[in-house]
Design a protein around this motif. Structure first.
Motif, PDB file in Angstrom:
ATOM      1  N   ALA A 222       0.760  -1.115   0.072  1.00  9.29           N
ATOM      2  CA  ALA A 222      -0.010   0.124  -0.037  1.00  9.29           C
ATOM      3  C   ALA A 222       0.805   1.223   0.039  1.00  9.29           C
ATOM      4  CB  ALA A 222      -0.772   0.036   1.219  1.00  9.29           C
ATOM      5  N   SER A 223       0.256   2.215  -0.764  1.00  8.93           N
ATOM      6  CA  SER A 223       1.127   3.497  -1.071  1.00  8.93           C
ATOM      7  C   SER A 223       1.315   4.112   0.592  1.00  8.93           C
ATOM      8  CB  SER A 223       0.579   4.494  -1.952  1.00  8.93           C
ATOM      9  OG  SER A 223      -0.609   4.752  -1.616  1.00  8.93           O
ATOM     10  N   PHE A 224       2.042   5.104   0.718  1.00  4.64           N
ATOM     11  CA  PHE A 224       2.173   6.020   1.727  1.00  4.64           C
ATOM     12  C   PHE A 224       0.780   6.659   2.039  1.00  4.64           C
ATOM     13  CE2 PHE A 224       2.949  10.101   3.889  1.00  4.64           C
ATOM     14  CZ  PHE A 224       3.314   9.637   5.051  1.00  4.64           C
ATOM     15  N   HIS A 225       0.053   7.221   1.128  1.00  9.45           N
ATOM     16  CA  HIS A 225      -0.890   7.718   1.074  1.00  9.45           C
ATOM     17  C   HIS A 225      -1.988   6.863   1.646  1.00  9.45           C
ATOM     18  CE1 HIS A 225      -4.866   9.706  -0.389  1.00  9.45           C
ATOM     19  NE2 HIS A 225      -4.129  10.658  -0.115  1.00  9.45           N
ATOM     20  N   GLN A 226      -2.081   5.895   1.203  1.00 11.83           N
ATOM     21  CA  GLN A 226      -3.130   4.793   1.720  1.00 11.83           C
ATOM     22  C   GLN A 226      -2.913   4.276   3.132  1.00 11.83           C
ATOM     23  OE1 GLN A 226      -5.582   5.096  -0.469  1.00 11.83           O
ATOM     24  NE2 GLN A 226      -6.082   3.076   0.008  1.00 11.83           N
ATOM     25  N   ALA A 227      -1.574   4.378   3.526  1.00 12.18           N
ATOM     26  CA  ALA A 227      -1.368   3.692   4.988  1.00 12.18           C
ATOM     27  C   ALA A 227      -1.571   5.169   5.757  1.00 12.18           C
ATOM     28  CB  ALA A 227       0.089   3.658   4.998  1.00 12.18           C
ATOM     29  N   LEU A 228      -1.374   6.117   5.394  1.00 10.83           N
ATOM     30  CA  LEU A 228      -1.802   7.483   6.033  1.00 10.83           C
ATOM     31  C   LEU A 228      -3.324   7.564   6.245  1.00 10.83           C
ATOM     32  CD1 LEU A 228      -0.618   9.875   7.289  1.00 10.83           C
ATOM     33  CD2 LEU A 228      -0.888  11.282   5.359  1.00 10.83           C
TER      34      LEU A 228
ATOM     35  N   THR B  73      -5.425   5.197   6.218  1.00 11.34           N
ATOM     36  CA  THR B  73      -5.696   3.991   7.186  1.00 11.34           C
ATOM     37  C   THR B  73      -5.591   4.274   8.623  1.00 11.34           C
ATOM     38  OG1 THR B  73      -5.403   2.405   5.405  1.00 11.34           O
ATOM     39  CG2 THR B  73      -5.684   1.511   7.787  1.00 11.34           C
ATOM     40  N   LYS B  74      -4.275   4.864   9.055  1.00 11.56           N
ATOM     41  CA  LYS B  74      -3.978   5.470  10.333  1.00 11.56           C
ATOM     42  C   LYS B  74      -5.066   6.324  10.726  1.00 11.56           C
ATOM     43  CE  LYS B  74      -0.285   3.567  12.083  1.00 11.56           C
ATOM     44  NZ  LYS B  74      -0.242   3.161  13.211  1.00 11.56           N
ATOM     45  N   PHE B  75      -5.435   7.225   9.669  1.00  9.21           N
ATOM     46  CA  PHE B  75      -6.466   8.475  10.080  1.00  9.21           C
ATOM     47  C   PHE B  75      -7.903   7.787  10.484  1.00  9.21           C
ATOM     48  CE2 PHE B  75      -9.293  11.680   9.274  1.00  9.21           C
ATOM     49  CZ  PHE B  75      -8.671  12.827  10.050  1.00  9.21           C
ATOM     50  N   ILE B  76      -8.275   7.006   9.835  1.00 13.09           N
ATOM     51  CA  ILE B  76      -9.494   6.113  10.017  1.00 13.09           C
ATOM     52  C   ILE B  76      -9.522   5.399  11.154  1.00 13.09           C
ATOM     53  CG2 ILE B  76     -11.107   4.646   8.958  1.00 13.09           C
ATOM     54  CD1 ILE B  76     -10.378   5.606   6.213  1.00 13.09           C
ATOM     55  N   GLU B  77      -8.482   4.650  11.350  1.00 12.23           N
ATOM     56  CA  GLU B  77      -8.422   3.809  12.864  1.00 12.23           C
ATOM     57  C   GLU B  77      -8.235   4.631  13.880  1.00 12.23           C
ATOM     58  OE1 GLU B  77      -4.925   1.665  12.250  1.00 12.23           O
ATOM     59  OE2 GLU B  77      -5.645   0.128  10.809  1.00 12.23           O
ATOM     60  N   GLY B  78      -7.545   5.971  13.818  1.00 13.52           N
ATOM     61  CA  GLY B  78      -7.560   7.003  14.939  1.00 13.52           C
ATOM     62  C   GLY B  78      -6.385   6.257  15.849  1.00 13.52           C
ATOM     63  N   GLY B  79      -6.778   6.664  17.139  1.00 15.39           N
ATOM     64  CA  GLY B  79      -5.685   6.357  18.162  1.00 15.39           C
ATOM     65  C   GLY B  79      -4.935   7.291  18.563  1.00 15.39           C
ATOM     66  N   PRO B  80      -4.751   7.566  20.095  1.00 12.93           N
ATOM     67  CA  PRO B  80      -4.324   8.772  20.581  1.00 12.93           C
ATOM     68  C   PRO B  80      -2.910   9.162  20.062  1.00 12.93           C
ATOM     69  CG  PRO B  80      -4.171   6.860  22.126  1.00 12.93           C
ATOM     70  CD  PRO B  80      -4.855   6.430  20.813  1.00 12.93           C
ATOM     71  N   GLU B  81      -2.059   8.248  19.765  1.00 18.51           N
ATOM     72  CA  GLU B  81      -0.675   8.832  19.148  1.00 18.51           C
ATOM     73  C   GLU B  81      -0.761   9.479  17.856  1.00 18.51           C
ATOM     74  OE1 GLU B  81      -1.339   5.515  19.722  1.00 18.51           O
ATOM     75  OE2 GLU B  81      -0.487   5.268  21.736  1.00 18.51           O
ATOM     76  N   PHE B  82      -1.433   9.094  17.007  1.00 20.22           N
ATOM     77  CA  PHE B  82      -1.672   9.632  15.536  1.00 20.22           C
ATOM     78  C   PHE B  82      -2.414  10.969  15.809  1.00 20.22           C
ATOM     79  CE2 PHE B  82      -3.636  10.025  11.505  1.00 20.22           C
ATOM     80  CZ  PHE B  82      -2.541  10.142  10.414  1.00 20.22           C
ATOM     81  N   MET B  83      -3.637  10.523  16.348  1.00 15.83           N
ATOM     82  CA  MET B  83      -4.600  12.069  16.481  1.00 15.83           C
ATOM     83  C   MET B  83      -3.916  13.023  17.240  1.00 15.83           C
ATOM     84  SD  MET B  83      -7.131  11.659  14.570  1.00 15.83           S
ATOM     85  CE  MET B  83      -8.069  10.306  13.824  1.00 15.83           C
TER      86      MET B  83
END
Length: 180
Positions: free
Chosen positions: A57-63, A65-75
């Motif tokens: 998966a491209s960097f854009h897709q991975a980013l 996915t991380k945005f959709i998953e959420g999580g305190p570290e990324f958000m």
């Protein structure tokens, strides 16, 4: 007006620490995870093919996915970026509002002082007026006895300096807007 901006900024920064956390019901996610695990166990061959596709998966897709998953570290990084962008925008708004003056009135006062032959009075008017136009006019008046060419070069060069000060941090605003 400055006290109003300072109060709003203090309230905004203090309210960042009072975020509440909400948690979803675990029962729905457990049943969905069990259904996915059962489907993977039934078909082992397609599951092996999807693992390399997920790794490619491209960097854009991975980013995304991380945005959709959420999580305190990324958000938290998203929230910090938002706060920095807002702080820079507020700083630029305050600076540009303070740089605003009635230029026509200012230049008329300078012109009247120069018509009277009062160069020192014109310098005093330019020195006491805030804003980039007054600073540029003061630089020109400082070199009024050196000739028109020197005055023109002085105004052009100091105009570039004042333009740079007005454009300070605008590239960061563009970056934060592009990230949003």
């Amino acid at each position: 007006m400055k006290k109003l901006f300072a109060t709003i900024a203090c309230v905004a920064f203090m309210s960042v620490g009072f975020m509440t956390q909400t948690f979803a019901q675990d029962a729905a996610t457990d049943s969905a995870a069990a259904a996915v695990a059962a489907a993977v166990e039934e078909t082992d061959a397609p599951a092996a093919e999807t693992i390399p596709a997920a790794e490619e998966a491209s960097f854009h897709q991975a980013l995304k996915t991380k945005f959709i998953e959420g999580g305190p570290e990324f958000m938290a990084t998203i929230a910090i970026t938002l706060i920095l962008g807002l702080a820079i925008c507020l700083e630029r708004i305050i600076y540009l509002n303070l740089a605003d003056t009635n230029n026509e009135k200012f230049l008329a006062e300078i012109d009247q002082a120069l018509e009277r032959g009062d160069v020192e009075g014109a310098k005093k008017i330019a020195r006491d007026t805030r804003g980039p136009v007054a600073s540029i006019a003061y630089q020109g008046l400082m070199r009024i006895d050196q000739g028109v060419d020197i005055v023109e070069r002085s105004i052009v060069s100091y105009g570039g300096v004042q333009g740079g000060l007005l454009e300070k941090n605008l590239s960061w605003i563009t970056l934060f807007i592009a990230m949003a």
